[in-house]
Write a protein that holds these residues in place. Structure first.
Motif, PDB file in Angstrom:
ATOM      1  N   GLN A 231      16.273 -17.391  -5.175  1.00  0.00           N
ATOM      2  CA  GLN A 231      15.453 -18.509  -4.995  1.00  0.00           C
ATOM      3  C   GLN A 231      14.044 -18.141  -4.238  1.00  0.00           C
ATOM      4  OE1 GLN A 231      14.942 -21.272  -6.129  1.00  0.00           O
ATOM      5  NE2 GLN A 231      15.943 -22.932  -5.053  1.00  0.00           N
ATOM      6  N   ALA A 232      14.279 -17.022  -3.242  1.00  0.00           N
ATOM      7  CA  ALA A 232      13.090 -16.492  -2.816  1.00  0.00           C
ATOM      8  C   ALA A 232      12.036 -15.784  -3.619  1.00  0.00           C
ATOM      9  CB  ALA A 232      13.811 -15.134  -1.680  1.00  0.00           C
ATOM     10  N   ILE A 233      12.750 -15.294  -4.706  1.00  0.00           N
ATOM     11  CA  ILE A 233      11.945 -14.716  -5.909  1.00  0.00           C
ATOM     12  C   ILE A 233      11.200 -15.936  -6.756  1.00  0.00           C
ATOM     13  CG2 ILE A 233      11.796 -13.423  -8.079  1.00  0.00           C
ATOM     14  CD1 ILE A 233      14.500 -12.030  -7.084  1.00  0.00           C
ATOM     15  N   ALA A 234      11.926 -16.829  -7.100  1.00  0.00           N
ATOM     16  CA  ALA A 234      11.436 -18.048  -7.759  1.00  0.00           C
ATOM     17  C   ALA A 234      10.495 -18.782  -6.894  1.00  0.00           C
ATOM     18  CB  ALA A 234      12.499 -19.309  -7.987  1.00  0.00           C
ATOM     19  N   GLY A 235      10.431 -18.949  -5.622  1.00  0.00           N
ATOM     20  CA  GLY A 235       9.467 -19.552  -4.806  1.00  0.00           C
ATOM     21  C   GLY A 235       8.132 -18.707  -4.804  1.00  0.00           C
ATOM     22  N   SER A 236       8.218 -17.687  -5.071  1.00  0.00           N
ATOM     23  CA  SER A 236       6.945 -16.812  -5.290  1.00  0.00           C
ATOM     24  C   SER A 236       6.173 -16.870  -6.396  1.00  0.00           C
ATOM     25  CB  SER A 236       7.163 -15.339  -4.671  1.00  0.00           C
ATOM     26  OG  SER A 236       7.939 -14.841  -5.554  1.00  0.00           O
TER      27      SER A 236
END
Length: 258
Positions: A231-236
């Protein structure tokens, strides 16, 4: 550049067509190499946001072309490790949605190929058959992995043990396929479905694939942590920012797959 498949990119869709209609698109060593290359090509191409895998003529794929191995003594384990396993592994590595457009019979490893795709769409003329048992073999090419996860262990065992043919209607009833379309409109219906996927946030879809397949083998705690990581990747991503902006601006988002 291909002899056993066709490859084209249209409207953000990378279309791979198994092209040995006179042999019901049965696998050869060259076809395996070309499918892997086409998958890698589509995965690298930023213009491709969805992949459709289908067959030319009346069949989707009839499994292994026995003429390609006739007269040779086969070590089945090494045969799978060299030819089939790399193809199925590449499908899982490809972080773009893969649609199996099952236009006709999908038999043996052809059924496994369809199962390895993320979504299966079927023509009303399609059928699925686990023919391995008829020659004393087990489902391979991921068949023992995907089938019980798609239809449940009880139905998977039944289909593998009996080798019974499954019609498109029955495949839909048991959850083997997501949609069944009329044969006369099948190609246009598949492309319409694929165009919808091609307009979605491609990076996010890749992360969904990664997290869900990994989640099949992890505990709840491990899955929760991996969700946080992805999710941290998706959020960027740019697509996430576009989705949030579109929500507040009360408009449809325009995703770019970035």
């Amino acid at each position: 550049m291909y002899e056993t498949i066709l490859y084209e990119v249209l409207e953000g869709i990378g279309r791979i067509t198994l092209n040995r209609p006179e042999k019901f698109n049965a696998f050869t060593e060259q076809m395996h190499r070309e499918i892997i290359e086409a998958l890698k090509r589509a995965d690298r191409d930023p213009e491709v946001r969805c992949i459709v895998l289908t067959g030319a003529g009346k069949a989707f794929n009839a499994g292994q072309d026995l003429g390609d191995v006739q007269g040779t003594e086969i070590d089945f384990g090494e045969f799978l490790r060299k030819r089939y396993n790399p193809m199925i592994t590449q499908m899982q590595k490809t972080e773009k949605p893969i649609i199996a457009a099952v236009n006709g019979v999908a038999a043996g490893a052809g059924m496994s190929l369809a199962l390895a795709c993320d979504i299966r769409l079927a023509s009303e003329k399609a059928s699925f058959v686990n023919v391995f048992v008829n020659i004393g073999l087990i489902p391979d090419s991921g068949g023992c992995y995907f089938l019980p996860r798609v239809v449940g262990i009880g139905k998977a065992l039944e289909l593998a043990i009996t080798g019974d043919k499954v019609s498109a209607e029955e495949a839909y009833r048991i959850g083997l396929v997501s949609q069944v379309y009329p044969a006369e409109t099948f190609e246009s219906d598949v492309m319409e479905y694929a165009r919808k996927l091609a307009k979605l946030p491609t990076k996010g879809i890749g992360l969904i694939k990664r997290a869900m397949y990994k989640g099949l083998h992890m505990s709840l705690e491990e899955t929760l942590e991996y969700e946080a990581f992805t999710q941290a990747i998706a959020g960027s991503t740019e697509d996430h920012k576009e989705g949030v902006a579109a929500f507040f601006e009360k408009r449809q988002p325009v995703f770019k797959g970035k």
